[in-house]
Each structure stands twice: as C-alpha cells, then as structure tokens.
Motif scaffolding. Structure first.
Motif, PDB file in Angstrom:
ATOM      1  N   VAL A  73       1.013  -1.211  -0.086  1.00 43.12           N
ATOM      2  CA  VAL A  73       0.177   0.218   0.120  1.00 43.12           C
ATOM      3  C   VAL A  73       1.014   1.236  -0.078  1.00 43.12           C
ATOM      4  CG1 VAL A  73      -1.972   1.276   1.219  1.00 43.12           C
ATOM      5  CG2 VAL A  73      -2.124  -1.117   1.482  1.00 43.12           C
ATOM      6  N   GLN A  74       0.714   1.656  -1.326  1.00 41.20           N
ATOM      7  CA  GLN A  74       1.714   3.290  -1.437  1.00 41.20           C
ATOM      8  C   GLN A  74       0.977   4.977  -1.226  1.00 41.20           C
ATOM      9  OE1 GLN A  74       4.542   1.820  -4.488  1.00 41.20           O
ATOM     10  NE2 GLN A  74       5.931   1.122  -3.415  1.00 41.20           N
ATOM     11  N   ARG A  75       0.964   5.492  -1.054  1.00 43.69           N
ATOM     12  CA  ARG A  75       0.662   7.171  -1.258  1.00 43.69           C
ATOM     13  C   ARG A  75       1.410   6.989  -2.530  1.00 43.69           C
ATOM     14  NH1 ARG A  75      -2.108  10.818   1.473  1.00 43.69           N
ATOM     15  NH2 ARG A  75      -1.172   9.584   4.093  1.00 43.69           N
ATOM     16  N   TYR A  76       0.254   7.437  -3.327  1.00 45.59           N
ATOM     17  CA  TYR A  76      -0.069   8.236  -4.534  1.00 45.59           C
ATOM     18  C   TYR A  76       1.008   9.728  -4.916  1.00 45.59           C
ATOM     19  CZ  TYR A  76      -0.299   9.129  -9.976  1.00 45.59           C
ATOM     20  OH  TYR A  76       0.023   8.942 -11.230  1.00 45.59           O
ATOM     21  N   LEU A  77       1.496   9.729  -5.565  1.00 45.22           N
ATOM     22  CA  LEU A  77       2.241  11.067  -5.433  1.00 45.22           C
ATOM     23  C   LEU A  77       1.845  11.302  -6.756  1.00 45.22           C
ATOM     24  CD1 LEU A  77       6.623   9.488  -5.166  1.00 45.22           C
ATOM     25  CD2 LEU A  77       4.545  10.410  -3.264  1.00 45.22           C
ATOM     26  N   ASP A  78       1.113  13.202  -6.260  1.00 45.62           N
ATOM     27  CA  ASP A  78       0.810  14.050  -6.632  1.00 45.62           C
ATOM     28  C   ASP A  78       1.799  14.200  -8.305  1.00 45.62           C
ATOM     29  OD1 ASP A  78      -1.851  13.655  -5.712  1.00 45.62           O
ATOM     30  OD2 ASP A  78      -1.554  14.982  -4.276  1.00 45.62           O
ATOM     31  N   ALA A  79       2.652  14.610  -7.705  1.00 42.41           N
ATOM     32  CA  ALA A  79       3.969  15.038  -8.754  1.00 42.41           C
ATOM     33  C   ALA A  79       3.615  14.492  -9.849  1.00 42.41           C
ATOM     34  CB  ALA A  79       5.650  14.798  -7.680  1.00 42.41           C
ATOM     35  N   ILE A  80       3.558  12.725  -9.727  1.00 37.01           N
ATOM     36  CA  ILE A  80       3.832  11.583 -10.591  1.00 37.01           C
ATOM     37  C   ILE A  80       2.474  12.200 -11.854  1.00 37.01           C
ATOM     38  CG2 ILE A  80       3.238   9.701 -11.859  1.00 37.01           C
ATOM     39  CD1 ILE A  80       3.817   8.752  -9.546  1.00 37.01           C
ATOM     40  N   ASP A  81       1.399  12.921 -11.738  1.00 42.82           N
ATOM     41  CA  ASP A  81       0.886  13.667 -12.679  1.00 42.82           C
ATOM     42  C   ASP A  81       1.491  14.589 -13.025  1.00 42.82           C
ATOM     43  OD1 ASP A  81      -1.224  11.557 -12.298  1.00 42.82           O
ATOM     44  OD2 ASP A  81      -2.191  12.888 -10.651  1.00 42.82           O
ATOM     45  N   GLN A  82       2.067  15.276 -12.538  1.00 46.82           N
ATOM     46  CA  GLN A  82       2.765  16.658 -13.266  1.00 46.82           C
ATOM     47  C   GLN A  82       4.422  16.065 -14.068  1.00 46.82           C
ATOM     48  OE1 GLN A  82       1.665  16.912 -10.761  1.00 46.82           O
ATOM     49  NE2 GLN A  82      -0.590  18.111 -11.461  1.00 46.82           N
TER      50      GLN A  82
END
Length: 308
Positions: free
Chosen positions: A174-183
């Motif tokens: 279970v890993q938090r999704y990193l919003d930076a990936i979308d950018q």
C-alpha cells in the motif's frame, strides 16, 4: 567457427516477443549471432543448446513465480543470473534497498499470514489523498489499482482488492500516490552491462480510477534523451547500493546485462529529487522502439556478453 546462439526468453502470450522487442532478432543477426526465441515453460526447449539465454518478454512469470525461479536456476548462462531473478521477483527487495539508504516510496506491507480482518485492512490505508494497492509479486502492472482514501466506494474497492490478493497468499503493498507523477511523469534509467545507456520519460499511467487485473501495462514514452547530470548522480547512487545489497545476499558481485531503474519525483516543485519506485532485472521493457539507438545499444550489449 559457428555463430553463437542466443535464446531470447518469452512467454506464451508473446511467442514472437513483444512489439517493443520485435527488431531484436534481426539486430543480433547483424552482429553475427544466431537468435532464437523460446517460451520459458515450453518443455520441448533444450536450454543447453544456447551459448547465452536472455530473459525478455516473460510477462507471465509472476503468475508462476516459483516455477519460474526453478526454471531460471536450471538454465546455463542465463542473464540476468538466477540469483538476481530470485531476489528481484519479490518487491520486498525495496525494503533492503531502503535499509541501505535509498529513498523508496513509503510502503505499508500487508502479509497474508497476518489474516487481517476487513477493519484491519481499512486502518492500514492512508486517511487522505490517493493511494495504490498492488501485490509484491507482479509483472507488467498486473494487480495494481489506484484509489481515493476519502471516497467511501473507492476505499471499499481497495479493501476488496487487498483482501483478494491476501486470500491468494500474496503480500500486498500500500503506497501513497505521489501527485507529482501527474505533472512530471516517471523516469527510467536503463543500464546495460553496468553502465547507464539511456533514459526515458514516461507518462503517468495510474489515472484516478485505474485498476489493472490481468493486462500488461503499456507505457507511453514521452521523451528519450541522455540522462541529466543530476540523474547520473542518482544512477550511481542506486548502482552502488544495488551491488552492495546483491553482494551481501549472494556473496559475490554480478554484472547485470540489463537493469532498469524507475524513479518518480519526490515533489512536483522539485524535479531533481526522486523516490526509487522499482528496479527491474527480469522482464522489464527496455523501450527499444522509443529510439533506434536503444535497440542498437541493447544488441551490442548482448553481443559483448555472447563473446565472453
């Protein structure tokens, strides 16, 4: 003197290799190598007939991981080596790399032997933001889902997802999704024979409702260019730790034919700091079709090893 024989290992799903690797046999022929393509669990294949065996499109190995490990241990001159297959086939290796100082994505590990209740699974998910659930043994993005912590329906789906994997004896990450990936997307650094050879930038694949149960994930390459100076510093950092961990585990050094290092930005406002997402030493796509030179470089790397 006969041309060396190199067998490229695939799966029954891709009997002629994946589309990304379709040009590899011809590239090897141009280098005086006789290429063969064989399915790893085909009982009629004589693996002793090859001078070198290279794992490529074996995208189903995670579904048969114990059989695949046993097969790998039986094949002479396999690359990457069986010890590396054993280690890299379970993403618990990320804990070893983190213990040696590499920044990995913070992960909660759910183990099947703990026999979690539905509530216990629920309490191990983040309280806010998006998060990812996936099995520790997987290939091609299978079994991966992205969920939203504050959406009751999404959270319920995530619980069912995790419980499904656990019931089948699979550890869950279970890993938090990193919003930076979308950018900024993801970055893959490809090492060939221990040297960083090229770098690709990939579009984020996990849209907010993403759930992949059985399909191999096809990644969209946005950019293929030489690594930046800062990325090279990261590459060397990863290389040193990886070899240290492998040496501790196996008692010796290994020269890897190929090694794909996946990095994701630690923050969207800082493109120079990364988390290590994954190290791929088995069936990883090497993005050979993203640039003609990528194919040439990989064929050259195989030819070097075939000549030893």
């Amino acid at each position: 003197m006969a041309d060396p024989i190199v067998t490229l290992v695939t799966s029954a799903d891709f009997p002629n290799l994946t589309e990304d690797e379709a040009g590899l046999p011809d590239a090897l022929r141009q280098r005086g190598i006789e290429p063969r393509v064989a399915v790893w669990n085909d009982p009629d294949v004589d693996w002793n007939a090859s001078d070198l065996t290279v794992i490529r499109s074996a995208r189903d190995y995670a579904r048969h991981v114990n059989k695949f490990r046993k097969w790998a241990a039986s094949v002479p001159r396999l690359l990457n080596q069986p010890e590396l297959v054993e280690w890299n086939s379970d993403k618990h290796y990320l804990r070893e790399l983190a213990a040696h100082g590499l920044p990995t994505i913070p992960t909660t590990w759910l183990e099947p032997e703990a026999h979690y209740s539905k509530h216990q699974v629920h309490t191990r998910f983040p309280a806010d933001g998006d998060f990812v659930v996936k099995p520790a043994v997987s290939s091609g993005g299978r079994g991966t889902g992205r969920y939203t912590a504050t959406d009751a329906t999404s959270r319920s789906e995530a619980i069912l997802h995790a419980q499904h994997e656990l019931r089948h004896g699979r550890s869950v990450m279970v890993q938090r999704y990193l919003d930076a990936i979308d950018q900024t997307g993801e970055v893959s650094l490809v090492f060939l024979n221990g040297i960083v050879s090229y770098r690709v930038e990939k579009q984020a694949m996990l849209h907010p409702r993403y759930r992949n149960e059985n399909e191999v994930k096809v990644e969209n390459v946005l950019n293929n260019r030489p690594p930046s100076e800062h990325e090279l510093v990261w590459a060397e950092r990863v290389r040193q730790v990886l070899h240290e961990v492998i040496r501790e585990r196996t008692g010796r050094d290994h020269l890897m034919l190929f090694d794909r290092v996946d990095l994701v930005p630690a923050a969207k406002d800082d493109p120079n700091e990364f988390y290590l997402m994954e190290i791929s030493l088995i069936d990883s796509s090497l993005y050979l079709s993203a640039d003609p030179q990528n194919l040439e470089k990989f064929a050259d790397a195989i030819a070097v090893r075939a000549s030893w």
